[in-house]
Design an enzyme around this catalytic site. Structure first.
Site, PDB file in Angstrom:
ATOM      1  N   GLY A  56       2.761  14.192 -12.999  1.00 15.24           N
ATOM      2  CA  GLY A  56       2.114  14.672 -11.781  1.00 15.24           C
ATOM      3  C   GLY A  56       1.892  13.539 -10.814  1.00 15.24           C
ATOM      4  O   GLY A  56       2.816  12.841 -10.422  1.00 15.24           O
ATOM      5  N   ASP A  57       0.636  13.325 -10.472  1.00 17.63           N
ATOM      6  CA  ASP A  57       0.283  12.283  -9.498  1.00 17.63           C
ATOM      7  C   ASP A  57      -0.543  11.173 -10.130  1.00 17.63           C
ATOM      8  O   ASP A  57      -1.338  10.529  -9.466  1.00 17.63           O
ATOM      9  CB  ASP A  57      -0.465  12.914  -8.320  1.00 17.63           C
ATOM     10  CG  ASP A  57      -1.757  13.592  -8.751  1.00 17.63           C
ATOM     11  OD1 ASP A  57      -2.041  13.661  -9.965  1.00 17.63           O
ATOM     12  OD2 ASP A  57      -2.503  14.049  -7.868  1.00 17.63           O
TER      13      ASP A  57
END
Length: 93
Positions: A56-57
Site C-alpha cells: 500500500g502506502d
C-alpha cells in the site's frame, strides 16, 4: 560476532491520504507516485541503508551503523523535506 555498541534505526513511513490519489487519478498514477517517492527516499539515504515498501502506502527504512539517535532524526527530517517538493506525473501535480 556480537557488538554491544552497534546501533541501527528503523523508520516507519505511512503516506497520509494516498488513497485519494488512487481514487481520483487511478492506480497507474498511484504506482508512478510510489516509485517517485521511493526514489526521493533513496536520495536521502546512504548506500548501506535499505528502503522497502511494505505494501500500500507504507515504507520502512533501515539505517545501519548509526552513531546515535540524532543520525536517524536527521535522515527522517531529510525524508520529510524531500516530500515537500510537488511531484509532477503525467500532467498532474
Amino acid at each position: 560476532r556480537y557488538d554491544s555498541t552497534y546501533q541501527f534505526a528503523v523508520l516507519f513511513i505511512d503516506l497520509d491520504r494516498f488513497k485519494i490519489v488512487n481514487d481520483s487519478l487511478g492506480h497507474a498514477i498511484g504506482d508512478e507516485l510510489l516509485v517517485a517517492i521511493s526514489t526521493r527516499f533513496r536520495h536521502c539515504l546512504r548506500n548501506s541503508d535499505i528502503v522497502a515498501r511494505l505494501g500500500g502506502d507504507e515504507f520502512t527504512v533501515l539505517l545501519e551503523g548509526i552513531q546515535d539517535t540524532s543520525d536517524a532524526t536527521q535522515v527522517a527530517q531529510r525524508i520529510l523535506e524531500s516530500l515537500c517538493t510537488p511531484f509532477n506525473l503525467k500532467g498532474h501535480t
